[in-house]
Design a protein around this motif. Structure first.
Motif, PDB file in Angstrom:
ATOM      1  N   UNK A 199      27.742 -13.230   4.966  1.00 35.62           N
ATOM      2  CA  UNK A 199      28.765 -12.599   4.159  1.00 35.62           C
ATOM      3  C   UNK A 199      29.897 -12.182   5.050  1.00 35.62           C
ATOM      4  N   UNK A 200      31.066 -12.280   4.674  1.00 38.93           N
ATOM      5  CA  UNK A 200      32.073 -12.582   3.754  1.00 38.93           C
ATOM      6  C   UNK A 200      31.804 -12.922   2.318  1.00 38.93           C
ATOM      7  N   UNK A 201      32.904 -13.459   1.734  1.00 38.74           N
ATOM      8  CA  UNK A 201      32.851 -13.793   0.336  1.00 38.74           C
ATOM      9  C   UNK A 201      31.825 -14.877   0.102  1.00 38.74           C
ATOM     10  N   UNK A 211      31.576  -8.437  -6.644  1.00 37.01           N
ATOM     11  CA  UNK A 211      30.804  -7.415  -7.343  1.00 37.01           C
ATOM     12  C   UNK A 211      29.879  -6.705  -6.351  1.00 37.01           C
ATOM     13  N   UNK A 212      29.860  -5.378  -6.437  1.00 40.47           N
ATOM     14  CA  UNK A 212      28.943  -4.563  -5.651  1.00 40.47           C
ATOM     15  C   UNK A 212      27.791  -4.136  -6.556  1.00 40.47           C
ATOM     16  N   UNK A 213      26.559  -4.453  -6.143  1.00 46.07           N
ATOM     17  CA  UNK A 213      25.368  -4.098  -6.901  1.00 46.07           C
ATOM     18  C   UNK A 213      24.600  -3.007  -6.154  1.00 46.07           C
ATOM     19  N   UNK A 214      24.039  -2.074  -6.906  1.00 44.99           N
ATOM     20  CA  UNK A 214      23.174  -1.062  -6.322  1.00 44.99           C
ATOM     21  C   UNK A 214      22.020  -0.796  -7.276  1.00 44.99           C
ATOM     22  N   UNK A 215      20.793  -0.978  -6.777  1.00 41.86           N
ATOM     23  CA  UNK A 215      19.633  -0.602  -7.586  1.00 41.86           C
ATOM     24  C   UNK A 215      19.256   0.816  -7.195  1.00 41.86           C
ATOM     25  N   UNK A 216      19.144   1.677  -8.203  1.00 35.11           N
ATOM     26  CA  UNK A 216      19.022   3.111  -7.994  1.00 35.11           C
ATOM     27  C   UNK A 216      17.745   3.616  -8.649  1.00 35.11           C
ATOM     28  N   UNK A 217      17.037   4.492  -7.946  1.00 36.94           N
ATOM     29  CA  UNK A 217      15.895   5.194  -8.526  1.00 36.94           C
ATOM     30  C   UNK A 217      16.408   6.562  -8.964  1.00 36.94           C
ATOM     31  N   UNK A 218      16.653   6.697 -10.260  1.00 39.49           N
ATOM     32  CA  UNK A 218      17.305   7.908 -10.751  1.00 39.49           C
ATOM     33  C   UNK A 218      16.425   9.138 -10.591  1.00 39.49           C
ATOM     34  N   UNK A 219      15.117   8.987 -10.790  1.00 37.83           N
ATOM     35  CA  UNK A 219      14.162  10.059 -10.540  1.00 37.83           C
ATOM     36  C   UNK A 219      12.983   9.467  -9.792  1.00 37.83           C
ATOM     37  N   UNK A 220      12.357  10.267  -8.953  1.00 33.95           N
ATOM     38  CA  UNK A 220      11.300   9.783  -8.092  1.00 33.95           C
ATOM     39  C   UNK A 220      10.179   9.151  -8.914  1.00 33.95           C
ATOM     40  N   UNK A 221       9.834   7.906  -8.565  1.00 30.22           N
ATOM     41  CA  UNK A 221       8.767   7.206  -9.259  1.00 30.22           C
ATOM     42  C   UNK A 221       9.196   6.438 -10.491  1.00 30.22           C
ATOM     43  N   UNK A 222      10.472   6.545 -10.889  1.00 29.56           N
ATOM     44  CA  UNK A 222      10.939   5.849 -12.092  1.00 29.56           C
ATOM     45  C   UNK A 222      11.358   4.429 -11.753  1.00 29.56           C
ATOM     46  N   UNK A 224      32.542  -6.631   2.585  1.00 33.51           N
ATOM     47  CA  UNK A 224      33.224  -6.802   1.306  1.00 33.51           C
ATOM     48  C   UNK A 224      34.508  -7.576   1.527  1.00 33.51           C
ATOM     49  N   UNK A 225      35.440  -7.459   0.616  1.00 31.90           N
ATOM     50  CA  UNK A 225      36.723  -8.138   0.802  1.00 31.90           C
ATOM     51  C   UNK A 225      37.559  -7.383   1.833  1.00 31.90           C
ATOM     52  N   UNK A 226      38.511  -8.087   2.445  1.00 30.72           N
ATOM     53  CA  UNK A 226      39.318  -7.474   3.481  1.00 30.72           C
ATOM     54  C   UNK A 226      38.448  -7.062   4.657  1.00 30.72           C
ATOM     55  N   UNK A 227      38.609  -5.826   5.114  1.00 35.02           N
ATOM     56  CA  UNK A 227      37.804  -5.324   6.222  1.00 35.02           C
ATOM     57  C   UNK A 227      36.813  -4.271   5.738  1.00 35.02           C
ATOM     58  N   UNK A 228      36.556  -4.245   4.453  1.00 32.60           N
ATOM     59  CA  UNK A 228      35.598  -3.281   3.911  1.00 32.60           C
ATOM     60  C   UNK A 228      34.184  -3.645   4.334  1.00 32.60           C
TER      61      UNK A 228
END
Length: 857
Positions: free
Chosen positions: A50-52, A332-343, A281-285
């Protein structure tokens, strides 16, 4: 990529899946039991260039490939018996033409067989060869030879051999002295810069004990010279180049530090600690995830912070908390999140570099299911959602809107097996074309294709030169993909390239479903609409001269030696055979410059020397010697892409809102496109039809209908979505235009209505309350009224007790579920980048890192 001359026989069937000769489910069950092993292995093979991603996946060949001898060195070279297993009917006859005396003469004169005693390869034990192309069109190849050594002397006197060729592999020279004969890492020891860069990095194998840091060798002149750099850390993974500026480098150290260099490795600065993974990410991000608690299992528990730097490490922004894993693909930026512990994990998506993260509207996924990004660009994402059931081995493919948030059903029963492989393939030689395999309810595996970016799918047409006999109604072509290559049924994935317009080469079989028995090679010249049988049996193949030339070498199951190469100048309609060596070699792989511009191909293999030790052999064939004439305007013809016989003038060839007319080489023109060849096309807009629209969220197309109908299980008349901190009411007629579609006028369904209401979530990060939040939400703010101090104390005490109980229960549930499901979930991994034979690169500093670039669990 690892290439081996041996291909194991396919296991015998033990299930009722109708895979003609062999059951596919048997393999899936076998591999499911080896989940943990596969997790570790695949974690080391995941592609992270990555890059694009859109730029990376245009490559049809890898920059780096490795060869390993797997044949017994002392084995006598005798002709192997031809496989007598009955091939599936129907069959076809491949067209073979004899070489003319002129062609034979010039090919003989321009084919060089380089053996190691001639090129400096003498003395190597043949343990491993890694080939890397440097630059674009330079003709420079670096070969790293790794020598096996006893463990007790691994760091004492051990060394690698480094060879360089400046003529596309026709001759090699030992340049090991330029790196002081230092032992270079076998796994990620040689890294070329992106694009036309002449930059190369070699990473030395340095013992961690008694050394404060590792050593790298850097070159800015394509390997003519090298300089050594002492690192203040030990790399845990390959150093990653920025996709546009090769001066910018980033890597994770073995202690979790994130290191950045802005001057091609000369000086390094540490920008963070406890880092798990990163992505440009794009640019220098630069995005990266790290642990704020220092917990080794912070990724598994969803305790990572997702951070972003837009000024190369000077300042940082926390994009999201409670992150399990993340990825960046197609903008697109993806993030998988555990909103509460064990969920269960929840998927959030951003199209503005994380300024606003919004929860994706997808079917829920329990702990035994997973999400996987199949492919993506700046317009839309293909997402696979696993179906419930521990042994389902299939799921549903969804396509996103242009924000990556709303997803519509595209394909059901999409095969995604226990070996963690999906056959989803982007046909890069024609816009909007993808193919994959589905698992039917009766157990058959069948290939389907879409020509409008997932709008609808259909079976492949029967090849033109195949007669199906009585069973004409169930006679279709079915294509082998990742599953088949993983199980050694085929040596190659489907191959296409943007410079070879419409050309597709793939292994397949013809019938009512896919077969594992002796797959043949099929070729399409129009992007998958029509096919023809090209070669009988399995082959290694490559596209040269922007599609003007195809070469192939026969693959032998169980190992075998070769001495001939086949080539075609008419898109695989007819082939000529050239004997490139008098003494056959055990085949290891084909090697040519990345892309399709070159006309040189190298056949790599080995044969026993006088001491019965493997002797590496490289035979380079220059086909420019027989295609000496440069193509002129008269050698090309206008070709309307996606055209159908008898199609209406106004709409024929219309896909995603416009027509494309290409200038393509005539199949009977004996000339070369050359390195300066550029694809020429003319585009014109089309009127809108139903084909330009996908079914909106909660709608799908019924069989044999183009109308989008509401799904029975969708009860919401008005869909509520949280977008950028505002709750939005969406009311749809069931249609939404395919992202990137540019049609004008014509069919125009009622527009989707959007009405913003009250605030929701948080515009800067997902609403993820947890015990690790820096700013806990107060009860007063929630209730909207002040409370007495006694009441507040009582509430705080009660809430504290409840939290302790919930955490204890959740921990037990999490531990049990992790033990119970560990044999299923980690096995499912699939790279979003469909790069043919791509180089292996790590993500993060863990052996089995979960990365959302390939999998959102």
């Amino acid at each position: 990529m690892l290439l081996h001359p041996l291909y194991n026989n396919y296991p015998s069937p033990r299930s009722n899946m109708q895979y003609q000769t062999v059951g596919f489910r048997t393999l899936l069950l076998i591999h499911l039991n080896m989940t943990w092993i596969l997790t570790v292995l695949v974690g080391a093979w995941i592609i992270t260039l990555f890059g694009p991603v859109g730029d990376c996946k245009k490559l049809s060949k890898s920059i780096t490939m490795s060869f390993h001898p797997s044949q017994n060195p002392g084995q006598v070279l005798t002709r192997q018996k031809r496989d007598t297993t009955a091939s599936p009917t129907p069959t076809f006859t491949a067209c073979e033409l004899p070489l003319t005396p002129y062609e034979l003469g010039v090919l003989d004169q321009n084919t060089l067989e380089e053996r190691r005693e001639y090129t400096g390869f003498h003395g190597d034990d043949g343990a491993s060869f890694t080939l890397t192309w440097v630059g674009d069109g330079t003709g420079v190849i670096l070969v790293l030879s790794t020598i096996s050594a006893p463990l007790d002397s691994f760091y004492e006197g051990g060394s690698s051999r480094l060879y360089r060729s400046a003529d596309y592999g026709k001759s090699f020279y030992d340049i090991s002295h330029l790196i002081n004969h230092t032992f270079i890492r076998k796994d990620f020891g040689i890294l070329p810069g992106p694009g036309n860069s002449h930059q190369v990095i070699l990473t030395a194998e340095t013992p961690v004990m008694n050394n404060s840091g590792g050593v790298i060798f850097i070159s800015t002149d394509a390997g003519v010279s090298f300089s050594s750099v002492q690192l203040p850390f030990h790399p845990a993974q390959p150093i990653t180049f920025h996709f546009l500026n090769p001066e910018y480098l980033v890597v994770i150290s073995i202690d979790g530090g994130l290191w950045l260099s802005l001057n091609f490795g000369s000086v390094w600065i540490k920008v963070d600690e406890g880092t798990y993974s990163y992505a440009w990410g794009s640019g220098i991000t630069l995005f990266f995830s790290s642990s704020s608690t220092g917990t080794m299992e912070a990724d598994r528990r969803g305790e990572l912070l997702l951070k972003r730097t837009e000024d190369l490490g000077k300042t940082f922004t926390v994009v999201a908390k409670n992150v399990f894993s993340f990825g960046y693909i197609g903008g697109f930026l993806f993030a998988s999140v555990i909103e509460t512990l064990g969920s269960p994990r929840v998927l959030y998506v951003s199209s503005d570099h994380g300024d606003n993260l919004n929860r994706a509207k997808l079917p829920s996924a329990s702990t035994e299911q997973f999400y996987s990004v199949l492919d993506g660009d700046e317009d839309m994402i293909f997402m696979h959602v696993d179906d419930p059931g521990e042994e389902s081995y299939f799921g549903t493919v969804y396509t996103s809107d242009d924000r990556g948030i709303l997803y519509s059903k595209s394909l059901e029963r999409h095969l995604f097996g226990g070996d963690g492989k999906s056959d989803f393939t982007n046909i890069t030689s024609l816009r909007g074309v993808y193919l994959t395999n589905v698992l039917e309810e009766d157990g058959r595996i069948r290939t389907v294709i879409t020509f409008n970016k997932g709008g609808d799918w259909r079976l492949l047409n029967k090849p033109q030169n195949v007669e199906c006999g009585e069973d004409e109604t169930n006679c279709n072509l079915h294509i082998h993909g990742e599953h088949s290559r993983f199980n050694s049924i085929t040596p190659m994935l489907p191959l296409s390239d943007p410079s070879a317009v419409g050309l597709v080469i793939a292994h397949g079989s013809v019938g009512d479903s896919i077969s594992s028995t002796r797959p043949d090679v099929f070729v399409s010249g129009d992007g998958g609409y029509s096919w023809r049988g090209a070669l009988r049996g399995s082959h290694h193949y490559s596209i040269l001269d922007s599609g003007g030339l195809i070469v192939a070498v026969e693959a032998h199951t169980g190992g075998g030696h070769v001495n001939t190469i086949k080539f075609s100048t008419d898109e695989g309609q007819c082939w000529k055979v050239f004997n490139f060596t008098k003494q056959p070699i055990f085949f290891a792989g084909l090697a040519s410059e990345p892309g399709t511009k070159t006309m040189n191909i190298s056949v790599w293999g080995y044969r026993p020397d006088e001491n019965n030790k493997p002797m590496w052999v490289a035979v380079t064939i220059d086909f420019q010697s027989i295609l000496t004439r440069e193509c002129s305007t008269d050698d090309y013809v206008h070709w309307l892409a996606h055209a159908t016989e008898g199609g209406a003038f106004t709409t024929d060839g219309c896909v995603l809102g416009y027509k494309e007319i290409f200038m393509r080489l005539k199949t009977n023109s004996l000339c070369r496109n050359g390195r300066d060849y550029v694809v020429s096309r003319e585009i014109s807009p089309c009127p809108c039809t139903r084909e330009d629209y996908l079914c909106d969220y909660g709608y799908n197309r019924h069989m044999n209908s183009s109308e989008c109908l509401k799904q029975p299980d969708t009860v919401e008349q008005i869909l509520k979505v949280c977008l950028n901190g505002k709750e939005v009411d969406l009311k749809s007629s069931g249609y939404r235009k395919v992202p990137g579609d540019n049609c004008e006028g014509g069919f125009t369904p009622p527009l989707r209505e959007e009405h913003a209401n009250q605030n929701c979530g948080n515009s800067s990060q997902p609403a993820t309350p947890s015990q690790h939040s820096d700013v806990p939400v107060s009860v007063t703010e929630v209730c909207g009224s002040p409370m007495s101090s006694k009441t507040m104390v009582l509430i705080v005490v009660c809430v504290g007790v409840v939290i302790v109980i919930l955490v204890a229960v959740a921990s037990v549930v999490y531990t049990v579920s992790k033990v119970f499901y560990r044999n299923r979930v980690p096995a499912y991994r699939f790279s979003a980048l469909q790069i043919q034979d791509s180089e292996s690169v790590f993500v993060g500093n863990r052996a089995s890192v979960d990365s959302d670039e390939d999998l959102i669990e």
